[in-house]
Write a protein that holds these residues in place. Sequence first.
Motif, PDB file in Angstrom:
ATOM      1  N   ASP A 132      30.801  59.753  83.392  1.00  0.00           N
ATOM      2  CA  ASP A 132      30.361  58.906  84.506  1.00  0.00           C
ATOM      3  C   ASP A 132      29.031  59.398  85.083  1.00  0.00           C
ATOM      4  O   ASP A 132      28.171  58.607  85.448  1.00  0.00           O
ATOM      5  CB  ASP A 132      31.418  58.865  85.608  1.00  0.00           C
ATOM      6  CG  ASP A 132      32.509  57.850  85.307  1.00  0.00           C
ATOM      7  OD1 ASP A 132      32.192  56.793  84.736  1.00  0.00           O
ATOM      8  OD2 ASP A 132      33.674  58.110  85.648  1.00  0.00           O
ATOM      9  N   ARG A 138      24.172  49.972  87.400  1.00  0.00           N
ATOM     10  CA  ARG A 138      24.639  48.845  86.586  1.00  0.00           C
ATOM     11  C   ARG A 138      23.827  47.586  86.865  1.00  0.00           C
ATOM     12  O   ARG A 138      23.837  46.659  86.064  1.00  0.00           O
ATOM     13  CB  ARG A 138      26.110  48.568  86.898  1.00  0.00           C
ATOM     14  CG  ARG A 138      27.029  49.716  86.500  1.00  0.00           C
ATOM     15  CD  ARG A 138      28.467  49.431  86.893  1.00  0.00           C
ATOM     16  NE  ARG A 138      29.345  50.519  86.481  1.00  0.00           N
ATOM     17  CZ  ARG A 138      30.663  50.502  86.623  1.00  0.00           C
ATOM     18  NH1 ARG A 138      31.255  49.461  87.184  1.00  0.00           N
ATOM     19  NH2 ARG A 138      31.384  51.516  86.204  1.00  0.00           N
ATOM     20  N   ASP A 155      29.117  53.805  81.089  1.00  0.00           N
ATOM     21  CA  ASP A 155      29.799  54.466  79.978  1.00  0.00           C
ATOM     22  C   ASP A 155      30.998  53.611  79.571  1.00  0.00           C
ATOM     23  O   ASP A 155      31.556  52.866  80.381  1.00  0.00           O
ATOM     24  CB  ASP A 155      30.219  55.903  80.324  1.00  0.00           C
ATOM     25  CG  ASP A 155      31.262  55.971  81.425  1.00  0.00           C
ATOM     26  OD1 ASP A 155      31.178  55.182  82.390  1.00  0.00           O
ATOM     27  OD2 ASP A 155      32.167  56.819  81.321  1.00  0.00           O
ATOM     28  N   SER A 213      34.441  53.145  79.071  1.00  0.00           N
ATOM     29  CA  SER A 213      35.766  53.693  79.344  1.00  0.00           C
ATOM     30  C   SER A 213      36.841  52.616  79.200  1.00  0.00           C
ATOM     31  O   SER A 213      37.917  52.869  78.675  1.00  0.00           O
ATOM     32  CB  SER A 213      35.808  54.330  80.733  1.00  0.00           C
ATOM     33  OG  SER A 213      35.363  53.408  81.711  1.00  0.00           O
TER      34      SER A 213
HETATM   35 MG   LIG Z   1      32.193  54.845  84.101  1.00  0.00          MG
END
Ligand SMILES: [Mg+2]
Length: 320
Positions: free
Chosen positions: A74, A145, A210, A212
Amino acid sequence: MASEFELIRRFFDRPVQGGARTLLGVGDDAALLRVDPGMALVVSTDMLLVDRHFSRDAPPRALGHKALAVNLSDLAAMGATPRWATLSIALPAADEAWLTEFAEGLFALARRFEVDLVGGDTTRGPLAISVTVLGEVPEAYALLRGGARPGDDIWVSGMVGAAGAALAASQNRARLEPQTASIARGRLEMPEPRVALGERLRGLASAAIDVSDGFAADLGHVLERSEVGAVVHYESLPRLRTGDAELDARCALAGGDDYELVFTAGQEARGALEALACELALPLTRIGAIQARPVRLVLLDAGGLEMAAPAGYDHFADAS
Ligand SMILES: [Mg+2]
């Protein structure tokens, strides 16, 4: 059970590596940390529960690694440099062999990234592990993001789908060749957080996340935050090949737990990113492009036809 103090001292009190940054680690009421001027403090936390996120007989060394790795991932997705971590752990019993292995897995990774464990808590209870990591990033260079713009390329590091395939195999939902199974299990149990990549993407990437929850769901988070759409060419998505194309697609698009970085960057960054891939010895693959709204992921197959995007893993989908 050994006292909390005893457990912390024996297994989790290690000399600090951060030098001048860690003014005080484990041992007082709280840790005392120094953040460099101009840097933002980046904080992320994650919880792993037995029978939910890992099985009861999971190797403790891998668990120690993964508990820290998912958090470092993260930070990598924010472009941050990891500095510190805290660990809160609930244990059914003070199993010394288990704790030794767990601590070794955690500290081996912490040493590699010069992360100091500066605090935490232990309690008796069903096995649960919560790690919080703290890192630093120059204030203006954090990767968010929400920064993707129409025309940007979409990139992914490494490959996706391996962890999902390993999970499917462990639950007898897939059959893998021994060599493929071993690669996949390694990716599931010992994921590699892309810390160096995240740091180097500062100033190059416009947005990052990332993987996940699964590639499609995580890219979807970028699209929502950036209020843009995307076209991704499935054939260019680097993925684990098991010989079962349908399984590969499901794992690559919705498997999750890959901890690769998906990021967007302007076309002018292509040369720099190709050079960075060589330098880091980490494949970076251009898989599509950001488009103007609507907020929607369009997946194209090899023939240019639209594929259905599978739903990402939803933590609450099967909760009762
Ligand atoms: Mg993440």
